[in-house]
Design a protein around this motif. Structure first.
Motif, mmCIF file in Angstrom:
data_model
loop_
_atom_site.group_PDB
_atom_site.id
_atom_site.type_symbol
_atom_site.label_atom_id
_atom_site.label_comp_id
_atom_site.label_asym_id
_atom_site.label_seq_id
_atom_site.Cartn_x
_atom_site.Cartn_y
_atom_site.Cartn_z
ATOM 1 N N ALA A 242 0.753 -1.221 -0.005
ATOM 2 C CA ALA A 242 0.009 -0.049 0.001
ATOM 3 C C ALA A 242 1.017 1.296 0.133
ATOM 4 O O ALA A 242 0.472 2.458 -0.006
ATOM 5 C CB ALA A 242 -1.014 0.175 1.091
ATOM 6 N N SER A 243 2.122 1.170 -0.394
ATOM 7 C CA SER A 243 3.130 2.296 -0.286
ATOM 8 C C SER A 243 3.144 2.896 -1.731
ATOM 9 O O SER A 243 3.233 4.267 -1.819
ATOM 10 C CB SER A 243 4.409 2.028 0.119
ATOM 11 N N GLY A 244 3.013 1.998 -2.781
ATOM 12 C CA GLY A 244 3.140 2.877 -4.111
ATOM 13 C C GLY A 244 4.553 2.801 -4.427
ATOM 14 O O GLY A 244 4.983 3.330 -5.374
ATOM 15 N N SER A 245 5.469 2.433 -3.475
ATOM 16 C CA SER A 245 7.028 2.788 -3.704
ATOM 17 C C SER A 245 7.577 1.532 -4.548
ATOM 18 O O SER A 245 7.391 0.379 -4.195
ATOM 19 C CB SER A 245 7.568 3.109 -2.530
ATOM 20 N N PRO A 246 8.158 1.855 -5.805
ATOM 21 C CA PRO A 246 8.920 0.888 -6.490
ATOM 22 C C PRO A 246 9.830 0.098 -5.431
ATOM 23 O O PRO A 246 9.974 -1.203 -5.533
ATOM 24 C CB PRO A 246 9.496 1.495 -7.606
ATOM 25 N N VAL A 263 -1.310 -8.920 -2.550
ATOM 26 C CA VAL A 263 -2.147 -7.973 -3.056
ATOM 27 C C VAL A 263 -1.702 -6.371 -3.251
ATOM 28 O O VAL A 263 -1.210 -5.767 -2.395
ATOM 29 C CB VAL A 263 -3.504 -7.685 -2.132
ATOM 30 N N LEU A 264 -1.631 -5.782 -4.361
ATOM 31 C CA LEU A 264 -1.195 -4.695 -4.820
ATOM 32 C C LEU A 264 -2.071 -3.512 -4.958
ATOM 33 O O LEU A 264 -3.159 -3.575 -5.658
ATOM 34 C CB LEU A 264 -0.460 -4.815 -6.130
ATOM 35 N N ILE A 265 -1.976 -2.542 -3.963
ATOM 36 C CA ILE A 265 -2.931 -1.536 -3.801
ATOM 37 C C ILE A 265 -2.394 -0.152 -4.238
ATOM 38 O O ILE A 265 -2.891 0.568 -4.913
ATOM 39 C CB ILE A 265 -3.442 -1.486 -2.616
ATOM 40 N N GLY A 266 -0.976 0.080 -3.751
ATOM 41 C CA GLY A 266 -0.309 1.446 -4.093
ATOM 42 C C GLY A 266 0.064 1.692 -5.603
ATOM 43 O O GLY A 266 0.502 0.595 -6.046
ATOM 44 N N GLU A 270 5.829 5.320 -11.741
ATOM 45 C CA GLU A 270 6.628 4.694 -12.804
ATOM 46 C C GLU A 270 6.270 3.381 -12.974
ATOM 47 O O GLU A 270 6.182 2.652 -12.068
ATOM 48 C CB GLU A 270 8.263 4.941 -12.449
ATOM 49 N N PRO A 271 6.469 2.891 -14.089
ATOM 50 C CA PRO A 271 6.589 1.349 -14.601
ATOM 51 C C PRO A 271 7.388 0.684 -13.335
ATOM 52 O O PRO A 271 8.607 1.170 -13.168
ATOM 53 C CB PRO A 271 6.800 1.199 -15.827
ATOM 54 N N THR A 272 6.735 -0.263 -12.618
ATOM 55 C CA THR A 272 7.576 -0.829 -11.607
ATOM 56 C C THR A 272 7.691 -2.417 -11.890
ATOM 57 O O THR A 272 6.915 -3.309 -12.335
ATOM 58 C CB THR A 272 6.865 -0.685 -10.371
#
Ligand code: ZN
Length: 346
Positions: A242-246, A263-266, A270-272
């Motif tokens: 839930a951070s969205g950080s690569p 589970v991907l939320i953030g 950029e493309p990660t």
């Protein structure tokens, strides 16, 4: 003409009169807005003028996390009446689309979502909305809590996508508002305990107020080391990103147990990349979350039951006249602020 908080362009807000449609169709209700939460996406449009392919090209009214009182109902509306206290689901799909027929209306390409260009939001005294996307609040749920249903619904979507089994151990990476909402939804969904990680001690302290939520400060110890110790080297049943950080994806499968779920939320800017081989070796399941579908009523039920208390997450409430100040404060991103709200006068 009605008054509204208008994002004129990137970095420029004004509280001014604007023309908004307020015609009540047969399936619509009119709502006097009471409380609106300031969301990270509203702030991002203010500071950056765009989110991905959504670019602010015309002045746009902000706000999508809202609760209020029904003041008029369309001829065909049966579920609501004048005077009902309600919260509103901000995304309205095309009711005839394939996505809607499949029950995944959140990913309908035609969805119209408040305060997502070019659709106006609801930081204005009155709005018209389809009754089907308007939810009655029980008497013991305040307007302030009603305006928290939208972000909590994201957490519930994540918990639903995780397919939690009672007694699961979960990890949430990122202690922002959505990270905390996800931790609370995971507990409500049956997790025995949830570890939540961040670099910010004040944010972790807020999450750590909740029984069952265990803060992990990654400036002190690596998350993988903590989770290995706490699970006898087995890993967590569910990991929510839930951070969205690569950077969160570096070694992320080290903390997922064999056969576990990520589970991907953030949403990374950029493309990660992530390590596919590490996922395959554990036969891990990867799920994604985009907003929510069919979770608003569940969110209201959980808040009304007392099982989930979102009130400690409301950091400050500003009068509508001080809306711009609220956004300036939100743009500072103070670690002690979880949710700022704006309340209408009266
Ligand atoms: Zn939001």
């Amino acid at each position: 003409m009605v008054q509204a908080l208008v994002l004129e362009k990137k970095g420029e807000l004004s509280l001014r009169d604007i023309e908004l449609p307020l015609e009540v169709g047969p399936d619509d209700v009119k709502i006097a807005i009471h409380t609106v939460g300031v969301c990270g996406s509203d702030v991002h449009y203010y500071t950056h003028g765009a989110i991905g392919s959504f670019v602010v090209r015309e002045p746009m009214v902000l706000g999508h996390e809202a609760a209020g009182t029904v003041t008029a109902v369309g001829a065909r509306v049966k579920n609501l009446k004048v005077g009902d206290r309600v919260c509103m689901e901000p995304g309205v799909p095309n009711m005839n689309s394939r996505a809607t027929k499949l029950g995944i209306y959140n990913v309908d390409p035609d969805v119209r979502f408040w305060a997502t260009p070019p659709i106006h939001g609801v930081l204005t005294p009155e709005v018209v909305h389809p009754a089907a996307f308007t939810y009655k609040l029980p008497d013991n749920v305040s307007f302030a809590e009603g305006a928290m249903v939208e972000p909590f619904a994201v957490g519930l979507q994540a918990a639903t996508r995780a397919h939690i089994t009672p007694g699961d151990v979960a990890v949430v990476i990122g202690c922002g508002p959505i990270g905390i909402m996800t931790a609370l939804a995971a507990l409500a969904g049956g997790c025995a305990r949830v570890y939540i990680s961040d670099l910010s001690a004040p944010k972790l302290a807020i999450a750590g107020q909740y029984a069952g939520v265990h803060p992990v400060n990654i400036t002190e110890r690596p998350l993988a080391e903590v989770i290995a110790q706490e699970t006898e080297g087995w890993g967590a049943d569910v990991v929510f990103e839930a951070s969205g950080s690569p950077r969160a994806y570096e070694g992320i499968f080290d903390i997922v147990r064999p056969g576990g779920t990520l589970v991907l939320i953030g949403m990374p800017v950029e493309p990660t990349k992530f390590d596919v081989a590490a996922a395959i070796i554990k036969e891990a399941r990867v799920e994604t979350v985009f907003r929510y579908a069919n979770n608003f009523d569940r969110a209201v039920n959980l808040i009304a039951s007392g099982k989930v208390d979102l009130k400690p997450l409301i950091s400050e409430t500003f009068d509508f006249a001080r809306s711009i100040e609220a956004f300036e404060r939100a743009a500072k991103g103070l670690p002690t602020d979880v949710k700022l709200q704006i309340a209408m006068p009266g």
